[in-house]
Motif scaffolding. Sequence first.
Motif, mmCIF file in Angstrom:
data_model
loop_
_atom_site.group_PDB
_atom_site.id
_atom_site.type_symbol
_atom_site.label_atom_id
_atom_site.label_comp_id
_atom_site.label_asym_id
_atom_site.label_seq_id
_atom_site.Cartn_x
_atom_site.Cartn_y
_atom_site.Cartn_z
ATOM 1 N N THR A 175 1.739 -7.684 4.061
ATOM 2 C CA THR A 175 1.013 -8.906 4.383
ATOM 3 C C THR A 175 1.928 -10.110 4.192
ATOM 4 O O THR A 175 2.674 -10.187 3.215
ATOM 5 C CB THR A 175 -0.236 -9.062 3.488
ATOM 6 O OG1 THR A 175 -1.101 -7.939 3.706
ATOM 7 C CG2 THR A 175 -0.991 -10.339 3.820
ATOM 8 N N VAL A 176 1.862 -11.037 5.130
ATOM 9 C CA VAL A 176 2.668 -12.249 5.073
ATOM 10 C C VAL A 176 1.800 -13.411 4.598
ATOM 11 O O VAL A 176 0.648 -13.568 5.032
ATOM 12 C CB VAL A 176 3.279 -12.566 6.450
ATOM 13 C CG1 VAL A 176 4.016 -13.912 6.433
ATOM 14 C CG2 VAL A 176 4.230 -11.441 6.872
ATOM 15 N N LEU A 186 -3.092 -17.328 12.681
ATOM 16 C CA LEU A 186 -3.219 -16.687 11.375
ATOM 17 C C LEU A 186 -3.998 -15.378 11.496
ATOM 18 O O LEU A 186 -3.601 -14.358 10.916
ATOM 19 C CB LEU A 186 -3.935 -17.633 10.400
ATOM 20 C CG LEU A 186 -3.216 -18.934 10.034
ATOM 21 C CD1 LEU A 186 -4.151 -19.835 9.238
ATOM 22 C CD2 LEU A 186 -1.949 -18.654 9.249
ATOM 23 N N ALA A 187 -5.097 -15.420 12.252
ATOM 24 C CA ALA A 187 -5.928 -14.223 12.404
ATOM 25 C C ALA A 187 -5.198 -13.132 13.177
ATOM 26 O O ALA A 187 -5.255 -11.950 12.814
ATOM 27 C CB ALA A 187 -7.235 -14.588 13.107
ATOM 28 N N ARG A 188 -4.492 -13.525 14.237
ATOM 29 C CA ARG A 188 -3.805 -12.538 15.075
ATOM 30 C C ARG A 188 -2.777 -11.735 14.290
ATOM 31 O O ARG A 188 -2.660 -10.523 14.428
ATOM 32 C CB ARG A 188 -3.121 -13.239 16.243
ATOM 33 C CG ARG A 188 -2.310 -12.286 17.124
ATOM 34 C CD ARG A 188 -1.532 -13.030 18.180
ATOM 35 N NE ARG A 188 -0.711 -12.129 18.963
ATOM 36 C CZ ARG A 188 0.194 -12.528 19.846
ATOM 37 N NH1 ARG A 188 0.379 -13.820 20.077
ATOM 38 N NH2 ARG A 188 0.915 -11.646 20.510
ATOM 39 N N TRP A 189 -2.024 -12.439 13.435
ATOM 40 C CA TRP A 189 -0.939 -11.777 12.701
ATOM 41 C C TRP A 189 -1.327 -11.416 11.277
ATOM 42 O O TRP A 189 -0.498 -10.877 10.533
ATOM 43 C CB TRP A 189 0.303 -12.674 12.689
ATOM 44 C CG TRP A 189 0.865 -12.897 14.047
ATOM 45 C CD1 TRP A 189 0.831 -14.044 14.790
ATOM 46 C CD2 TRP A 189 1.538 -11.929 14.860
ATOM 47 N NE1 TRP A 189 1.445 -13.861 15.996
ATOM 48 C CE2 TRP A 189 1.893 -12.560 16.072
ATOM 49 C CE3 TRP A 189 1.888 -10.588 14.683
ATOM 50 C CZ2 TRP A 189 2.569 -11.901 17.099
ATOM 51 C CZ3 TRP A 189 2.564 -9.922 15.690
ATOM 52 C CH2 TRP A 189 2.896 -10.576 16.890
ATOM 53 N N GLY A 190 -2.563 -11.706 10.887
ATOM 54 C CA GLY A 190 -3.004 -11.373 9.543
ATOM 55 C C GLY A 190 -2.273 -12.143 8.460
ATOM 56 O O GLY A 190 -2.061 -11.634 7.350
ATOM 57 N N LEU A 194 -1.886 -8.906 -1.588
ATOM 58 C CA LEU A 194 -1.427 -7.577 -2.005
ATOM 59 C C LEU A 194 -2.536 -6.554 -1.849
ATOM 60 O O LEU A 194 -2.305 -5.415 -1.425
ATOM 61 C CB LEU A 194 -0.933 -7.640 -3.449
ATOM 62 C CG LEU A 194 -0.147 -6.431 -3.963
ATOM 63 C CD1 LEU A 194 1.067 -6.150 -3.086
ATOM 64 C CD2 LEU A 194 0.297 -6.665 -5.407
ATOM 65 N N ALA A 195 -3.766 -6.972 -2.144
ATOM 66 C CA ALA A 195 -4.905 -6.074 -1.956
ATOM 67 C C ALA A 195 -5.101 -5.762 -0.480
ATOM 68 O O ALA A 195 -5.355 -4.605 -0.101
ATOM 69 C CB ALA A 195 -6.167 -6.699 -2.542
ATOM 70 N N VAL A 196 -4.975 -6.779 0.378
ATOM 71 C CA VAL A 196 -5.102 -6.574 1.827
ATOM 72 C C VAL A 196 -4.040 -5.610 2.328
ATOM 73 O O VAL A 196 -4.289 -4.784 3.224
ATOM 74 C CB VAL A 196 -4.997 -7.924 2.574
ATOM 75 C CG1 VAL A 196 -4.869 -7.709 4.082
ATOM 76 C CG2 VAL A 196 -6.214 -8.792 2.269
ATOM 77 N N SER A 197 -2.847 -5.688 1.755
ATOM 78 C CA SER A 197 -1.744 -4.816 2.198
ATOM 79 C C SER A 197 -1.919 -3.367 1.756
ATOM 80 O O SER A 197 -1.155 -2.498 2.187
ATOM 81 C CB SER A 197 -0.413 -5.341 1.654
ATOM 82 O OG SER A 197 -0.219 -4.977 0.291
ATOM 83 N N GLY A 198 -2.898 -3.118 0.903
ATOM 84 C CA GLY A 198 -3.071 -1.769 0.386
ATOM 85 C C GLY A 198 -1.933 -1.332 -0.502
ATOM 86 O O GLY A 198 -1.669 -0.128 -0.645
#
Length: 279
Positions: A4-5, A18-22, A72-76
């Motif tokens: 995740t960036v 932002l939404a397109r690239w997360g 970090l949570a979003v990135s799993g």
Amino acid sequence: MAVTVVTDSSARLEPEVLARWGIQQVPLHVLVDGLDLLDEVDQVPSDVYAHAHVTTAGATPADLAECYRRALAVSGGDGVVAVHLSAALSSTFSSAVGAAREFGAAVRVVNSRSAAAGVGFVAQAAARAAADGADLDAVEAAARAAVPRGHAFIVVHRLDNLRRSGRIGTAASWLGTALSLKPLLRLDVDGRLVLSQRIRTASKAHAALVDAVAEVVGDAPATLAVHHVDNHDGAAEIGAALGERLPHVDAMSISDMGPVLSVHVGGGAVGVCVTVDAP
């Protein structure tokens, strides 16, 4: 999952981008008459640059740590690459480095050495690598590789705001005010705002801005972003001139510079951020 960036609100990325690239975003602070407003969250006066009692502040360590924790949570658990406003212009980068220590090697912090869309270009380079399935090391490498491909120039109509904020030397500020110069400024390789040319009129300064952008782009494919502070007409004219000079560049946007940067550069300012595509 995927890396995740994270970036900050100085990057001027539209919500759909932002939404397109997360990409996750942490807001910077604008303090107006003692009121702490969050950029891209709270409503900041459009003429905030003209207020007598206004300052800005970078994202706090607590802001950043919370954002990194969510990312970090979003990135799993795959990791986070954080791209922030030039360390020479804001405390955000140093705060980010401190906040990232809590997460060890899982959070990598990159100094964009740029501002406005220049930050966004680096963040998007990292996000594209992440979307392609790159691991944490490769996403960080993609961000760092994008940094030297960026260039940023700005014409400031008055140097009073920069003088007050300490973003440029007092001698240059006095010279600009005393002689009514319209200086062309640029971000150097370390992300510092420096004087490029002393020019006497806005029209000549805008022409010099177009020349400077054309020189760094040359025949290469590139993406451009024209920013302004309450000067859409000036930005549109520069965009049209760049379109004529660089017909091979098909990706160019025009948008406001945002409240944080406008506080420092003042009304009428027009700037251009460039990223030259990798060969």
